[in-house]
Enzyme design. Structure first.
Site, PDB file in Angstrom:
ATOM      1  N   LYS A 116       0.833  -1.219   0.000  1.00 56.95           N
ATOM      2  CA  LYS A 116       0.000   0.000   0.000  1.00 56.95           C
ATOM      3  C   LYS A 116       0.851   1.246   0.000  1.00 56.95           C
ATOM      4  CE  LYS A 116      -4.338  -1.928   1.229  1.00 56.95           C
ATOM      5  NZ  LYS A 116      -5.574  -1.951   1.971  1.00 56.95           N
ATOM      6  N   LYS A 198      -3.752 -10.629  -6.640  1.00 56.78           N
ATOM      7  CA  LYS A 198      -5.017 -10.923  -5.969  1.00 56.78           C
ATOM      8  C   LYS A 198      -6.167 -10.089  -6.543  1.00 56.78           C
ATOM      9  CE  LYS A 198      -6.068  -9.191  -1.925  1.00 56.78           C
ATOM     10  NZ  LYS A 198      -6.629  -8.908  -0.602  1.00 56.78           N
ATOM     11  N   LYS A 201     -10.607  -5.224  -4.149  1.00 55.50           N
ATOM     12  CA  LYS A 201     -11.652  -4.216  -4.357  1.00 55.50           C
ATOM     13  C   LYS A 201     -11.073  -2.862  -4.712  1.00 55.50           C
ATOM     14  CE  LYS A 201     -12.806  -4.619   0.513  1.00 55.50           C
ATOM     15  NZ  LYS A 201     -11.671  -4.011   1.214  1.00 55.50           N
TER      16      LYS A 201
HETATM   17  P1  ATP Z   1      -8.188  -3.688  -0.555  1.00 61.07           P
HETATM   18  O1  ATP Z   1      -8.058  -3.730  -2.039  1.00 61.07           O
HETATM   19  O2  ATP Z   1      -8.966  -2.514  -0.045  1.00 61.07           O
HETATM   20  O3  ATP Z   1      -6.917  -3.935   0.183  1.00 61.07           O
HETATM   21  P2  ATP Z   1      -9.159  -6.363  -0.655  1.00 61.07           P
HETATM   22  O4  ATP Z   1     -10.077  -6.517  -1.783  1.00 61.07           O
HETATM   23  O5  ATP Z   1      -7.781  -6.852  -0.822  1.00 61.07           O
HETATM   24  O6  ATP Z   1      -9.135  -4.869  -0.166  1.00 61.07           O
HETATM   25  P3  ATP Z   1      -9.689  -6.991   2.057  1.00 61.07           P
HETATM   26  O7  ATP Z   1     -10.613  -6.015   2.675  1.00 61.07           O
HETATM   27  O8  ATP Z   1      -8.217  -6.824   2.309  1.00 61.07           O
HETATM   28  O9  ATP Z   1      -9.894  -7.075   0.511  1.00 61.07           O
HETATM   29  O10 ATP Z   1     -10.105  -8.463   2.445  1.00 61.07           O
HETATM   30  C1  ATP Z   1     -11.279  -8.865   3.092  1.00 61.07           C
HETATM   31  C2  ATP Z   1     -11.226 -10.327   3.367  1.00 61.07           C
HETATM   32  O11 ATP Z   1     -11.406 -11.038   2.153  1.00 61.07           O
HETATM   33  C3  ATP Z   1      -9.906 -10.797   3.936  1.00 61.07           C
HETATM   34  O12 ATP Z   1     -10.141 -11.878   4.793  1.00 61.07           O
HETATM   35  C4  ATP Z   1      -9.160 -11.245   2.728  1.00 61.07           C
HETATM   36  O13 ATP Z   1      -8.184 -12.192   3.039  1.00 61.07           O
HETATM   37  C5  ATP Z   1     -10.282 -11.816   1.863  1.00 61.07           C
HETATM   38  N1  ATP Z   1      -9.997 -11.626   0.449  1.00 61.07           N
HETATM   39  C6  ATP Z   1      -9.945 -10.441  -0.214  1.00 61.07           C
HETATM   40  N2  ATP Z   1      -9.646 -10.608  -1.497  1.00 61.07           N
HETATM   41  C7  ATP Z   1      -9.478 -11.946  -1.646  1.00 61.07           C
HETATM   42  C8  ATP Z   1      -9.150 -12.760  -2.740  1.00 61.07           C
HETATM   43  N3  ATP Z   1      -8.918 -12.252  -3.925  1.00 61.07           N
HETATM   44  N4  ATP Z   1      -9.099 -14.090  -2.552  1.00 61.07           N
HETATM   45  C9  ATP Z   1      -9.349 -14.619  -1.361  1.00 61.07           C
HETATM   46  N5  ATP Z   1      -9.668 -13.910  -0.273  1.00 61.07           N
HETATM   47  C10 ATP Z   1      -9.721 -12.596  -0.400  1.00 61.07           C
END
Ligand code: ATP
Ligand code: LTN
Length: 336
Positions: A116, A198, A201
């Site tokens: 980040k 990954k 969002k």
């Molecule tokens: P950001 O982009 O804002 O960092 P993010 O989409 O990576 O957000 P998080 O809020 O960090 O999502 O994750 C929420 C939950 O969902 C966490 O438990 C994370 O491990 C899980 N998660 C998020 N994206 C994935 C993914 N692509 N595959 C599996 N698990 C996920």
């Protein structure tokens, strides 16, 4: 007969963007499946999300939408304590204390901080750096046995364990040391356009991720365009090393249909990617359709949403305050 105390499960997601198929398969779906087995706490991590600059009205809307989506995904507010992080002041209060028991070196090693801070070079703030201490507080306040998260959060969960053990080592058994709980299928759903990163969002590329509220035609289009691999065999075979794109689609298909990777290989044996990709898209559409419709309905019922988060904050505060009082006493704060 004496009531058997259920084990405690806790997790949170930041309302920093639209929830994706990754958030659903990697996190929420597993929470739903374990509702009856555990005593559950799930929250909207709005305090974490301001470590990256947010538009205030979007943050408010997404926090409420996320609550509606939790419920639409099947989290029953009667059986799960659903709350907004900033409504339970104990998170910030314990967060400060744990900051003083978390080392600079430990925080410097966190890959989420490194990622980040390289993405937001103009806003590498203190909160982004000390984020894991607040996350440790989120967790330890509720004395959970398990913290269900995707693979990417394992490092933060391990740091939480280290901090809990350090604190317990000094003051006696204050915190339960929780285990991360990482699903086998869906632990890491990758981007559809860049299958080595990954699905996230906050991804800038709208074609890489699928939102829970997305229209069926957009979902199908994104799956048809999903990146497959440049290998010559062009068959549906699971091999994340050499075929990350196809393997990701297989993981998704497996998570939404319940079929094993082996069954999927057999189902698409001799059929090309042109058949496989829309099949994955259709299966995802059918999984998300009822969730989207239900979330839209709940979003319109503001009074209901308010009653859920108010009740949730009340229940969560009760548990959190108990742990906080213990901690304040142990570190030597004068009782209020
Ligand atoms: P950001 O982009 O804002 O960092 P993010 O989409 O990576 O957000 P998080 O809020 O960090 O999502 O994750 C929420 C939950 O969902 C966490 O438990 C994370 O491990 C899980 N998660 C998020 N994206 C994935 C993914 N692509 N595959 C599996 N698990 C996920
Ligand atoms: N860091 C997590 C969100 C999060 C969380 C938590 C998850 C904040 N506090 C406590 C589990 C338990 C993320 O970025 N996904």
């Amino acid at each position: 007969m004496e009531e058997i105390k259920k084990k405690v499960m806790l997790s949170g997601i930041q309302p920093s963007g639209e929830l994706t198929l990754g958030s659903y398969l990697g996190a929420i779906k597993n929470w739903v499946e374990r509702t009856d087995e555990f005593d559950n706490y799930y929250f909207m991590a709005d305090m974490h999300s301001i470590t990256v600059r947010q538009n205030p009205s979007d943050l408010r809307r997404r926090t409420l939408q996320q609550l509606a989506q939790y419920i639409a995904c099947g989290l029953d507010p009667e059986k799960n304590t659903l709350f907004i992080q900033s409504h339970v002041p104990a998170h910030a209060e314990l967060g400060w204390v744990l900051n003083c028991y978390t080392m600079f070196g430990e925080l410097s090693r966190m890959t989420q901080f490194k990622d980040k801070s390289s993405k937001h070079k103009d806003n590498i703030n203190g909160g982004l750096f000390t984020y894991p201490a607040l996350m440790a507080a989120d967790i330890l306040l509720y004395q959970p046995d398990y913290v269900p998260v995707g693979e990417d959060q394992k490092q933060h969960c391990e740091l939480t364990r280290d901090v809990a053990q350090r604190f317990n080592g000094i003051y006696g058994d204050v915190f339960k040391v929780p285990e991360p709980y990482i699903p086998k299928v869906g632990a890491r759903i990758m981007s559809l356009t860049d299958p080595v990163s990954k699905m996230s969002k906050s991804d800038k590329d709208p074609n890489g991720s699928i939102h829970l509220m997305e229209k069926p035609e957009d979902i199908l289009r994104k799956f048809k365009r999903a990146v497959t691999d440049s290998d010559t065999e062009r068959c549906v075979r699971y091999d994340p090393e050499t075929k990350p794109g196809v393997s990701n689609l297989m993981q998704i298909y497996s998570a939404v249909t319940g079929k094993s990777l082996q069954e999927i290989e057999t189902e698409f044996d001799g059929k090309g990617y042109g058949v496989f990709k829309p099949a994955v898209g259709e299966a995802v559409i059918e999984t998300l359709r009822p969730i989207r419709q239900e979330a839209e309905r709940i979003m319109k019922d503001k009074a209901y949403l308010e009653s859920v988060y108010k009740e949730g904050a009340k229940k969560a505060s009760y548990t959190a305050e108990k742990t906080l009082r213990k901690v304040y006493k142990k570190v030597g704060f004068v009782e209020r």
